[in-house]
Each structure stands twice: as structure tokens, then as C-alpha cells.
Enzyme design. Structure first.
Site, PDB file in Angstrom:
ATOM      1  N   VAL A  68       0.817  -1.225   0.000  1.00 14.05           N
ATOM      2  CA  VAL A  68       0.000   0.000   0.000  1.00 14.05           C
ATOM      3  C   VAL A  68       0.850   1.274   0.000  1.00 14.05           C
ATOM      4  CG1 VAL A  68      -2.031  -1.037   1.096  1.00 14.05           C
ATOM      5  CG2 VAL A  68      -0.239   0.012   2.538  1.00 14.05           C
ATOM      6  N   SER A 167      -7.281   4.905  14.988  1.00 18.04           N
ATOM      7  CA  SER A 167      -6.993   4.107  16.181  1.00 18.04           C
ATOM      8  C   SER A 167      -7.381   4.895  17.422  1.00 18.04           C
ATOM      9  CB  SER A 167      -5.496   3.785  16.244  1.00 18.04           C
ATOM     10  OG  SER A 167      -5.155   3.300  17.525  1.00 18.04           O
ATOM     11  N   TYR A 180       3.182   5.712  15.457  1.00 20.04           N
ATOM     12  CA  TYR A 180       1.868   5.125  15.179  1.00 20.04           C
ATOM     13  C   TYR A 180       0.766   6.159  15.365  1.00 20.04           C
ATOM     14  CZ  TYR A 180      -1.938   1.665  15.422  1.00 20.04           C
ATOM     15  OH  TYR A 180      -3.092   0.947  15.205  1.00 20.04           O
ATOM     16  N   ALA A 182       0.987   9.461  15.435  1.00 20.38           N
ATOM     17  CA  ALA A 182       1.088  10.573  14.480  1.00 20.38           C
ATOM     18  C   ALA A 182       0.490  10.177  13.137  1.00 20.38           C
ATOM     19  CB  ALA A 182       2.544  10.987  14.309  1.00 20.38           C
ATOM     20  N   LYS A 184      -1.808   7.889  12.623  1.00 24.73           N
ATOM     21  CA  LYS A 184      -3.265   7.744  12.765  1.00 24.73           C
ATOM     22  C   LYS A 184      -3.938   9.110  12.896  1.00 24.73           C
ATOM     23  CE  LYS A 184      -3.482   3.226  12.549  1.00 24.73           C
ATOM     24  NZ  LYS A 184      -4.044   2.590  11.354  1.00 24.73           N
ATOM     25  N   ILE A 213      -8.090  -4.573  19.837  1.00 29.25           N
ATOM     26  CA  ILE A 213      -8.768  -5.674  19.151  1.00 29.25           C
ATOM     27  C   ILE A 213      -7.840  -6.881  19.102  1.00 29.25           C
ATOM     28  CG2 ILE A 213     -10.027  -6.357  17.070  1.00 29.25           C
ATOM     29  CD1 ILE A 213     -11.141  -3.837  18.524  1.00 29.25           C
TER      30      ILE A 213
HETATM   31  P1  NAI Z   1      -3.033  -7.340  11.277  1.00 30.02           P
HETATM   32  O1  NAI Z   1      -1.555  -7.315  11.421  1.00 30.02           O
HETATM   33  O2  NAI Z   1      -3.786  -8.530  11.691  1.00 30.02           O
HETATM   34  O3  NAI Z   1      -3.434  -6.972   9.772  1.00 30.02           O
HETATM   35  C1  NAI Z   1      -2.809  -5.931   9.082  1.00 30.02           C
HETATM   36  C2  NAI Z   1      -2.698  -6.328   7.624  1.00 30.02           C
HETATM   37  O4  NAI Z   1      -2.092  -5.222   6.916  1.00 30.02           O
HETATM   38  C3  NAI Z   1      -1.816  -7.545   7.395  1.00 30.02           C
HETATM   39  O5  NAI Z   1      -2.486  -8.487   6.577  1.00 30.02           O
HETATM   40  C4  NAI Z   1      -0.592  -6.980   6.703  1.00 30.02           C
HETATM   41  O6  NAI Z   1       0.010  -7.886   5.789  1.00 30.02           O
HETATM   42  C5  NAI Z   1      -1.175  -5.772   6.000  1.00 30.02           C
HETATM   43  N1  NAI Z   1      -0.133  -4.818   5.655  1.00 30.02           N
HETATM   44  C6  NAI Z   1       0.778  -4.238   6.481  1.00 30.02           C
HETATM   45  N2  NAI Z   1       1.597  -3.453   5.785  1.00 30.02           N
HETATM   46  C7  NAI Z   1       1.228  -3.524   4.486  1.00 30.02           C
HETATM   47  C8  NAI Z   1       1.692  -2.943   3.287  1.00 30.02           C
HETATM   48  N3  NAI Z   1       2.745  -2.111   3.265  1.00 30.02           N
HETATM   49  N4  NAI Z   1       1.047  -3.225   2.137  1.00 30.02           N
HETATM   50  C9  NAI Z   1      -0.001  -4.081   2.120  1.00 30.02           C
HETATM   51  N5  NAI Z   1      -0.486  -4.674   3.236  1.00 30.02           N
HETATM   52  C10 NAI Z   1       0.122  -4.396   4.395  1.00 30.02           C
HETATM   53  O7  NAI Z   1      -3.547  -6.040  12.077  1.00 30.02           O
HETATM   54  P2  NAI Z   1      -4.989  -5.564  12.540  1.00 30.02           P
HETATM   55  O8  NAI Z   1      -4.988  -5.539  13.988  1.00 30.02           O
HETATM   56  O9  NAI Z   1      -6.032  -6.281  11.810  1.00 30.02           O
HETATM   57  O10 NAI Z   1      -4.927  -4.033  12.065  1.00 30.02           O
HETATM   58  C11 NAI Z   1      -5.638  -3.552  10.935  1.00 30.02           C
HETATM   59  C12 NAI Z   1      -5.715  -2.035  11.044  1.00 30.02           C
HETATM   60  O11 NAI Z   1      -6.441  -1.682  12.217  1.00 30.02           O
HETATM   61  C13 NAI Z   1      -4.365  -1.349  11.130  1.00 30.02           C
HETATM   62  O12 NAI Z   1      -4.396  -0.151  10.370  1.00 30.02           O
HETATM   63  C14 NAI Z   1      -4.247  -1.034  12.604  1.00 30.02           C
HETATM   64  O13 NAI Z   1      -3.413   0.074  12.840  1.00 30.02           O
HETATM   65  C15 NAI Z   1      -5.687  -0.744  12.957  1.00 30.02           C
HETATM   66  N6  NAI Z   1      -5.984  -0.880  14.363  1.00 30.02           N
HETATM   67  C16 NAI Z   1      -5.840  -2.074  15.006  1.00 30.02           C
HETATM   68  C17 NAI Z   1      -6.119  -2.177  16.352  1.00 30.02           C
HETATM   69  C18 NAI Z   1      -5.981  -3.440  17.114  1.00 30.02           C
HETATM   70  O14 NAI Z   1      -6.092  -3.420  18.356  1.00 30.02           O
HETATM   71  N7  NAI Z   1      -5.759  -4.584  16.479  1.00 30.02           N
HETATM   72  C19 NAI Z   1      -6.570  -1.005  17.123  1.00 30.02           C
HETATM   73  C20 NAI Z   1      -6.687   0.197  16.350  1.00 30.02           C
HETATM   74  C21 NAI Z   1      -6.408   0.242  15.026  1.00 30.02           C
END
Ligand code: NAI
Length: 278
Positions: A68, A167, A180, A182, A184, A213
Site C-alpha cells: 500500500v 486508532s 503510530y 502521528a 493515525k 482488538i
Molecule cells: P493485522 O496485522 O492482523 O493486519 C494488518 C494487515 O495489513 C496484514 O495483513 C498486513 O500484511 C497488511 N499490511 C501491512 N503493511 C502492508 C503494506 N505495506 N502493504 C499491504 N499490506 C500491508 O492487524 P490488525 O490488527 O487487523 O490491524 C488492521 C488495522 O487496524 C491497522 O491499520 C491497525 O493500525 C488498525 N488498528 C488495530 C487495532 C488493534 O487493536 N488490532 C486497534 C486500532 C487500530
């Protein structure tokens, strides 16, 4: 689908981060609601797993392995996705990474990496989506104001919805969250700014700001034993639990669908009540 406002039949959705966690749950739920879902991520194996989940449940999925943080890859994938159906109705820019380092130990490369993925990655997806939605939106037809004598038909209801992933870090702060948080915070500003700019085209832009989560991301950064069941986020939540990916997917579905037709420029906070900003 008894609740038609949530019915996405015939619509096309593009979901980044769809190989894991919140992105996967969102892709699966959008497909369950009837959308054709384009799943994008840098984890190709995870994309195949998500697509299998969707197809096994009777849905339609396509995969787009990409980074991305690479604008060209994002533009090409959105163009490919749109070419198939001639429309893009939903963009859910969910891909992101976690990073933690104290301010005094934060290096340029930390800042660059997190901003490139968590902010610019969202920006590129939003730009590609908004341009496509504007270019492909249904045209109003039947007006004849030039003669003043004709009838007019209503402008077709636009369906464009862009959803970003912020977030709870933007509400609370915390040690180690400079990069992180900044990124968000920048996503929130992008969301509000873009909402004002594309609203006249009928496109809505909203952010989801989840609390803690249970996903592979939080599993990897779990520094506290039993954090998902007994940690501080459980103790701070009036509901007494952390969130599951499906909790956030339902917020994404709400913002993607006509159920939120009058909602734009907002931050939806499914956080178990851990923070209650007004
Ligand atoms: P996760 O690690 O399970 O999923 C994140 C996905 O993004 C992964 O499949 C990864 O391969 C993909 N990804 C990362 N960098 C990438 C790149 N450069 N190009 C393409 N794909 C890429 O994480 P999760 O927890 O599902 O997080 C999803 C979103 O939610 C993130 O933006 C995270 O910051 C946000 N978030 C998560 C929270 C949590 O507690 N899990 C809380 C608040 C926000």
C-alpha cells in the site's frame, strides 16, 4: 438480507489489509452483505485464505497482492478492480502496522516506515478510490431546465463510501506511540479534509478508531501476559473485554452501507467504552 440499508448486492468494494485481522473480517462481512470484494494486501498467502473464506460462503472475491506504500501499485490495483464491474462503491483502507518506540529513541527510518504505510498507504487508497468514484458515478438524467418545460427525474443515489482505519491511540496517547499515533492522527485529518472535498460528489468519508482488538497485530505486540483477557484494556472497558475483528467489521459495514447515508467526516469509535471523547 432483511435490512435493505445494509444490502451491498451489486456493489464493488476494495479492502486493504484483507489478509489478516480486521481487514479480513471486514472483507468477509462486506461479501456476506452482497458486495464483490477486492482483497489487497502484501501477504499473498493470507489473501488466498481470505478469498477462500468468502467463496466458501458463496461470495465473490478477487485478490490483489500489493504494497500500500507504493502509489503505482495501489492505482493499478484499483483500476483493475474497477475495470471488472465498471464501478467502485466502497474503499476500506485498513492495512497498517504497529510500531512502538520512545520519542528519544525514535529513528528516521521508524518514522518513515510507519508514515509510509499507515498514512501514505491510506492516502493513496483514498485518492485512487475518490478519483474512480467521481469518474464512474451515475449521471443524473432527464432534466430539461434549458427549455423549462420538461420533467425531471431524481438524481441517482450515489453510493461512494471511503472508510479509513484510525486508532484509539489518537484519543489517549501513550508511551511509545509517537510514530503510530502521528500516522493515525494524520489519517483522521485526511478523513475530515477529504470528506469536505468529495461530499459534493456524493462520496462519504469516515474513519473507524478501534480500541484494543484481538488480532495477529496485537498478539505480536502483546507485552502483558493475558492482555486479551485480563489486561488494562479489559479493566478499562465498561464491557469488560477487548474487541474482536468482527466488532470492527460491523462498524465498517455500517459506514460502507446506505445505513450511514447521512454520516460523513466522522470518527466511529468501537472501543468498548475505553475512551469517551465527545
Ligand atoms: P493485522 O496485522 O492482523 O493486519 C494488518 C494487515 O495489513 C496484514 O495483513 C498486513 O500484511 C497488511 N499490511 C501491512 N503493511 C502492508 C503494506 N505495506 N502493504 C499491504 N499490506 C500491508 O492487524 P490488525 O490488527 O487487523 O490491524 C488492521 C488495522 O487496524 C491497522 O491499520 C491497525 O493500525 C488498525 N488498528 C488495530 C487495532 C488493534 O487493536 N488490532 C486497534 C486500532 C487500530
Amino acid at each position: 438480507m432483511p435490512l435493505t440499508a445494509y444490502d451491498l448486492t451489486g456493489r464493488t468494494a476494495f479492502v486493504t489489509g484483507a489478509a489478516s485481522g480486521i481487514g479480513r473480517a471486514s472483507a468477509v462481512l462486506l461479501a456476506e452483505a452482497g458486495a464483490t470484494v477486492h482483497c489487497a494486501d502484501r501477504d499473498e498467502q493470507g489473501l488466498h485464505e481470505t478469498a477462500t473464506l468468502i467463496k466458501t460462503a458463496g461470495g465473490t472475491a478477487h485478490i490483489h497482492p500489493l504494497d500500500v506504500a507504493d502509489r503505482t501499485q495501489v492505482d493499478q490495483a484499483v483500476a483493475t478492480a474497477t475495470a471488472a464491474t465498471g464501478r467502485l462503491d466502497v474503499m476500506a483502507a485498513i492495512a497498517g502496522i504497529m510500531h512502538s518506540s520512545p520519542v528519544l529513541e525514535t529513528r528516521n527510518e521508524d518514522l518513515d516506515r510507519v508514515l509510509n504505510i499507515n498514512f501514505k498507504g491510506v492516502l493513496y487508497a483514498c485518492q485512487a478510490a475518490a478519483r474512480t468514484m467521481i469518474a464512474t458515478k451515475p449521471k443524473a438524467s432527464g432534466t430539461s431546465s434549458a427549455t423549462g418545460t420538461g420533467t425531471s427525474t431524481p438524481t441517482p443515489t450515489p453510493t461512494g463510501s471511503i472508510i479509513t482505519m484510525a486508532s484509539g491511540a489518537v484519543d489517549t496517547g501513550g508511551p511509545g506511540l509517537l510514530c503510530y499515533g502521528a500516522a493515525k492522527a494524520a489519517v483522521v485529518q485526511l478523513t475530515k479534509t477529504l470528506a469536505t472535498e468529495v461530499g459534493p460528489h456524493g462520496i462519504r468519508v469516515n474513519a473507524v478508531a478501534p480500541g484494543w482488538i484481538r488480532t495477529p497485530m496485537t498478539d505480536r505486540h502483546d507485552t502483558e501476559a493475558q492482555v486479551h483477557t485480563e489486561g488494562i484494556m479489559v479493566r478499562m472497558s465498561p464491557l469488560g473485554r477487548v474487541g474482536e475483528p468482527e466488532d470492527i467489521a460491523h462498524a465498517v459495514l455500517h459506514l460502507a452501507s446506505d445505513a450511514s447515508a447521512f454520516t460523513t467526516g466522522q470518527i466511529l469509535r468501537p472501543n468498548g467504552g475505553v475512551a469517551m471523547p465527545w
